[in-house]
Design an enzyme around this catalytic site. Structure first.
Site, mmCIF file in Angstrom:
data_model
loop_
_atom_site.group_PDB
_atom_site.id
_atom_site.type_symbol
_atom_site.label_atom_id
_atom_site.label_comp_id
_atom_site.label_asym_id
_atom_site.label_seq_id
_atom_site.Cartn_x
_atom_site.Cartn_y
_atom_site.Cartn_z
ATOM 1 N N ASP A 12 0.867 -1.167 0.000
ATOM 2 C CA ASP A 12 0.000 0.000 0.000
ATOM 3 C C ASP A 12 0.915 1.232 0.000
ATOM 4 O OD1 ASP A 12 -2.359 1.640 0.467
ATOM 5 O OD2 ASP A 12 -1.611 1.831 2.528
ATOM 6 N N ASP A 14 0.086 5.264 0.815
ATOM 7 C CA ASP A 14 0.020 6.289 1.860
ATOM 8 C C ASP A 14 -0.021 5.622 3.233
ATOM 9 O OD1 ASP A 14 -0.040 8.830 2.885
ATOM 10 O OD2 ASP A 14 -1.905 9.421 1.910
ATOM 11 N N ASP A 209 -1.210 -0.147 6.010
ATOM 12 C CA ASP A 209 -1.382 0.566 7.286
ATOM 13 C C ASP A 209 -2.830 0.580 7.756
ATOM 14 O OD1 ASP A 209 -2.164 2.414 5.219
ATOM 15 O OD2 ASP A 209 -2.122 3.982 6.738
#
Ligand SMILES: [Mg+2]
Length: 259
Positions: A12, A14, A209
């Site tokens: 992923d 960001d 995240d």
């Protein structure tokens, strides 16, 4: 090292490799070390507004080596899925990324306010207005295929505020029509399986995240996952979560150490 349990690492963006327009210290070095160890990598983003070239350029700005061919966007996955089904025309609530991805696979993006379309495609669109939503809803109600690049409720703006995301626009059309869209982005499987295909390899680790997208998506495919604590989700949320990451890591450098 932990990464040696896997042959492909899917990242992923960001909260993992950068935070908005700020690099996450050390992320570029970790990626370089993984590449040097022969690991296959791919980058996965639900954001359908940017083209893969722009995503790769942003990663380079953040100190992470990347090329467009390593980037799987929800726009690309959506376009490939529609093309595979023989969809020829689409009305799009979305920006440049999804529009160009559809055109590139031969799905014509209808302008204005068409009365017929094979499909309605919904993504993040900062230019969405009532006539667009009305047209999309009318086409969906009359039977067009109904696909969303992703269903993220909000979009993290650069100033820290949260804007309505693709999921918020999608909700307007779903509410109006009573139909539910097929969703391509995380935590749904299509984007993750496409990202693994892009990376190659057969033993993937999803690194993200967010429990509700990255980790939930890996869970749904019975893939291992690593939650990094540099972004949204916290360690205590991971303990309480219905989606269990295989690893909880303070930062990406933990991929290079023994588990
Ligand atoms: Mg993230």
């Amino acid at each position: 090292m932990l990464a040696d349990l896997y042959d492909a690492l899917l990242f992923d963006l960001d909260g993992v490799l950068y935070l908005g327009s700020d690099p996450i210290p050390g992320a570029g070095d970790v990626l370089a070390a993984l590449r040097a160890a022969g690991k296959r990598v791919a980058f996965v983003t639900n954001n359908s507004s940017r083209r893969p070239e722009a995503v790769a350029a942003h990663l380079l700005d953040m100190g992470v080596q990347a090329v467009a061919e390593e980037v799987e966007t929800s726009a690309h996955t959506t376009a490939a899925l529609l093309a595979a089904r023989g969809i020829r025309s689409a009305f799009v609530v979305g920006e440049e990324g999804i529009r160009s991805a559809l055109e590139e696979v031969g799905v014509s993006v209808l302008g204005g306010f068409p009365v017929e379309a094979d499909a309605v495609v919904v993504g993040f669109d900062r230019g969405a207005d009532y006539p667009k939503l009305r047209t999309a809803a009318t086409l969906v109600a009359s039977g067009a295929a109904f696909v969303a690049t992703n269903a993220d409720a909000s979009f993290p703006a650069a100033d820290g505020t949260r804007w309505p995301g693709a999921g918020a626009l999608l909700a307007a059309i779903e509410t109006a029509t009573g139909r539910r869209a097929e969703v391509v982005g995380k935590p749904h499987p299509p984007i993750l399986t496409a990202a693994l295909e892009r990376a190659g390899g057969g033993r993937p680790l999803m690194v993200g995240d967010r429990l509700d997208t990255d980790i939930a998506g890996a869970d749904g495919l019975d893939w291992d996952s690593a939650l990094v604590l540099t972004g949204i989700s916290t360690r205590s949320e991971a303990v309480a979560s219905p989606w269990r990451p295989t690893f909880v890591l303070e930062d990406l450098a933990a991929l290079l150490r023994d588990p």
